[in-house]
Design a protein around this motif. Sequence first.
Motif, PDB file in Angstrom:
ATOM      1  N   LEU A   1      10.089  31.649  26.083  1.00 57.48           N
ATOM      2  CA  LEU A   1      10.590  32.907  25.529  1.00 57.48           C
ATOM      3  C   LEU A   1      10.792  32.785  24.026  1.00 57.48           C
ATOM      4  N   SER A   2      11.295  31.632  23.614  1.00 56.58           N
ATOM      5  CA  SER A   2      11.528  31.389  22.193  1.00 56.58           C
ATOM      6  C   SER A   2      10.212  31.325  21.424  1.00 56.58           C
ATOM      7  N   TYR A   3       9.241  30.622  21.974  1.00 55.37           N
ATOM      8  CA  TYR A   3       7.963  30.464  21.273  1.00 55.37           C
ATOM      9  C   TYR A   3       7.271  31.810  21.080  1.00 55.37           C
ATOM     10  N   PHE A   4       7.280  32.642  22.108  1.00 51.58           N
ATOM     11  CA  PHE A   4       6.633  33.951  22.016  1.00 51.58           C
ATOM     12  C   PHE A   4       7.556  35.020  21.447  1.00 51.58           C
ATOM     13  N   GLN A   5       8.782  34.622  21.072  1.00 50.50           N
ATOM     14  CA  GLN A   5       9.761  35.537  20.482  1.00 50.50           C
ATOM     15  C   GLN A   5       9.966  36.779  21.353  1.00 50.50           C
ATOM     16  N   GLY A   6       9.998  36.539  22.667  1.00 53.67           N
ATOM     17  CA  GLY A   6      10.246  37.616  23.626  1.00 53.67           C
ATOM     18  C   GLY A   6       9.033  38.464  23.951  1.00 53.67           C
ATOM     19  N   ARG A   7       7.906  38.172  23.329  1.00 51.04           N
ATOM     20  CA  ARG A   7       6.696  38.985  23.559  1.00 51.04           C
ATOM     21  C   ARG A   7       5.951  38.479  24.802  1.00 51.04           C
ATOM     22  N   ILE A   8       6.642  38.522  25.929  1.00 53.87           N
ATOM     23  CA  ILE A   8       6.067  38.127  27.216  1.00 53.87           C
ATOM     24  C   ILE A   8       6.280  39.261  28.195  1.00 53.87           C
ATOM     25  N   VAL A   9       5.200  39.690  28.827  1.00 54.38           N
ATOM     26  CA  VAL A   9       5.253  40.798  29.778  1.00 54.38           C
ATOM     27  C   VAL A   9       4.842  40.286  31.153  1.00 54.38           C
ATOM     28  N   ASN A  10       5.685  40.562  32.131  1.00 58.12           N
ATOM     29  CA  ASN A  10       5.457  40.121  33.505  1.00 58.12           C
ATOM     30  C   ASN A  10       4.965  41.286  34.359  1.00 58.12           C
ATOM     31  N   ALA A  11       4.081  40.968  35.300  1.00 60.26           N
ATOM     32  CA  ALA A  11       3.659  41.956  36.302  1.00 60.26           C
ATOM     33  C   ALA A  11       4.356  41.611  37.611  1.00 60.26           C
ATOM     34  N   HIS A  12       4.979  42.602  38.207  1.00 55.53           N
ATOM     35  CA  HIS A  12       5.743  42.409  39.440  1.00 55.53           C
ATOM     36  C   HIS A  12       5.155  43.297  40.529  1.00 55.53           C
ATOM     37  N   SER A  13       4.915  42.719  41.701  1.00 59.40           N
ATOM     38  CA  SER A  13       4.238  43.457  42.774  1.00 59.40           C
ATOM     39  C   SER A  13       5.215  44.268  43.628  1.00 59.40           C
ATOM     40  N   ALA A  14       6.057  45.012  42.966  1.00 60.25           N
ATOM     41  CA  ALA A  14       6.945  46.014  43.564  1.00 60.25           C
ATOM     42  C   ALA A  14       7.486  46.840  42.402  1.00 60.25           C
ATOM     43  N   ILE A  15       8.116  47.959  42.717  1.00 60.93           N
ATOM     44  CA  ILE A  15       8.656  48.804  41.656  1.00 60.93           C
ATOM     45  C   ILE A  15      10.103  48.410  41.383  1.00 60.93           C
ATOM     46  N   LEU A  16      10.364  48.079  40.135  1.00 59.68           N
ATOM     47  CA  LEU A  16      11.715  47.714  39.711  1.00 59.68           C
ATOM     48  C   LEU A  16      12.481  48.973  39.325  1.00 59.68           C
ATOM     49  N   PRO A  17      13.795  48.936  39.538  1.00 53.26           N
ATOM     50  CA  PRO A  17      14.618  47.799  39.979  1.00 53.26           C
ATOM     51  C   PRO A  17      14.865  47.747  41.487  1.00 53.26           C
ATOM     52  N   TYR A  18      14.039  48.422  42.262  1.00 52.82           N
ATOM     53  CA  TYR A  18      14.328  48.595  43.681  1.00 52.82           C
ATOM     54  C   TYR A  18      14.087  47.344  44.524  1.00 52.82           C
ATOM     55  N   ALA A  19      13.309  46.380  44.001  1.00 52.37           N
ATOM     56  CA  ALA A  19      13.059  45.141  44.753  1.00 52.37           C
ATOM     57  C   ALA A  19      12.659  44.052  43.773  1.00 52.37           C
ATOM     58  N   ARG A  20      13.588  43.128  43.517  1.00 48.95           N
ATOM     59  CA  ARG A  20      13.354  42.039  42.574  1.00 48.95           C
ATOM     60  C   ARG A  20      13.081  40.733  43.318  1.00 48.95           C
ATOM     61  N   GLY A  21      12.447  39.782  42.618  1.00 55.83           N
ATOM     62  CA  GLY A  21      12.275  38.450  43.169  1.00 55.83           C
ATOM     63  C   GLY A  21      10.964  38.267  43.913  1.00 55.83           C
ATOM     64  N   MET A  22      10.918  37.194  44.704  1.00 57.77           N
ATOM     65  CA  MET A  22       9.701  36.783  45.403  1.00 57.77           C
ATOM     66  C   MET A  22       9.565  37.471  46.761  1.00 57.77           C
ATOM     67  N   TYR A  23       8.334  37.798  47.118  1.00 57.97           N
ATOM     68  CA  TYR A  23       8.056  38.470  48.399  1.00 57.97           C
ATOM     69  C   TYR A  23       8.996  39.664  48.558  1.00 57.97           C
ATOM     70  N   ALA A  24       9.127  40.408  47.469  1.00 56.99           N
ATOM     71  CA  ALA A  24      10.167  41.434  47.403  1.00 56.99           C
ATOM     72  C   ALA A  24       9.921  42.594  48.363  1.00 56.99           C
ATOM     73  N   ILE A  25       8.705  43.150  48.328  1.00 56.51           N
ATOM     74  CA  ILE A  25       8.464  44.328  49.167  1.00 56.51           C
ATOM     75  C   ILE A  25       8.502  43.948  50.646  1.00 56.51           C
ATOM     76  N   GLU A  26       8.030  42.733  50.971  1.00 55.75           N
ATOM     77  CA  GLU A  26       8.053  42.294  52.365  1.00 55.75           C
ATOM     78  C   GLU A  26       9.488  42.098  52.860  1.00 55.75           C
ATOM     79  N   GLN A  27      10.320  41.508  52.024  1.00 54.56           N
ATOM     80  CA  GLN A  27      11.699  41.270  52.452  1.00 54.56           C
ATOM     81  C   GLN A  27      12.517  42.558  52.463  1.00 54.56           C
ATOM     82  N   LEU A  28      12.226  43.451  51.510  1.00 47.04           N
ATOM     83  CA  LEU A  28      12.911  44.739  51.527  1.00 47.04           C
ATOM     84  C   LEU A  28      12.574  45.504  52.800  1.00 47.04           C
ATOM     85  N   MET A  29      11.355  45.308  53.309  1.00 45.37           N
ATOM     86  CA  MET A  29      10.940  45.980  54.538  1.00 45.37           C
ATOM     87  C   MET A  29      11.880  45.653  55.693  1.00 45.37           C
TER      88      MET A  29
END
Length: 267
Positions: free
Chosen positions: A130-158
């Motif tokens: 984060l420091s090296y890129f000065q915060g210019r890091i963008v993540n892709a998450h396979s669910a819609i935030l903030p409704y399901a965060r973390g790993m295997y989010a949509i499956e566990q929310l199910m």
Amino acid sequence: MYTCMTEAFFHTSYLAEKISMENIFWIVRNTRKLDPNSLKEAHLQLSRKLTINKNDISLLEQVYQGLSESEKYLALKYGVPRSTPLEKAHVIDNGNLDCAFLEQCINSQLSLDNSGAIVFLDVILKPCWLSYFQGRIVNAHSAILPYARGMYAIEQLMTTGSRENIEKAAGATIHYVDSGIDTGKIITFKKIKSLWSLPSIWAVKGESYLLAFDLMSSYLKNKSNFSFQDVIPTDESLESPLFYSKNFTEDVKLLAEKKFHLYKLGE
């Protein structure tokens, strides 16, 4: 030159297919130490086929040391991409992208640019990144935030959420990375259309991957990318459930399958 940091999994081969830009520095995490040549041969062979069969799935399982149900869905429905992230990789890490590895990337002959990075990873980036890129890091998450965060989010929310909650969370999001888990400022999201017409929860996850990769590809072409001016307002009071990979057990998988089909039937 922008950076793409991702995993050596079958589903990330669709990301490699989506992002064909030449000005990408690829960092690939290959914890299973998959053989790039075996992957290349399998993808070259199977990408020529109009339809994928069970024997083809067996070949992919062999070279990838296993496939998820979502990956099988993607192969059978969309075919096999021609290339993989390991083919594109400038640097490969077999660990957890620690700070020593970052130094290796910075000091490599190719020299890691810090203009911006997109990530699709199964690990949380350490503060040094984060420091090296000065915060210019963008993540892709396979669910819609903030409704399901973390790993295997949509499956566990199910397994825990209502039908309405699932409909809100099914899709993909891109957001800035901060020190939390999927808590950075949201840039944009895309919902899955006709959610309940899909055949399984694994299809939902597979389609979520593809939406995430579409969003990443579009973002890299956006002139305002990595500007911090491209975020959308969000309601901070919204419930934001967090899911961990350690809790995604076989029992949870079975329950996710069952709940999906119950919701699909309107029960």
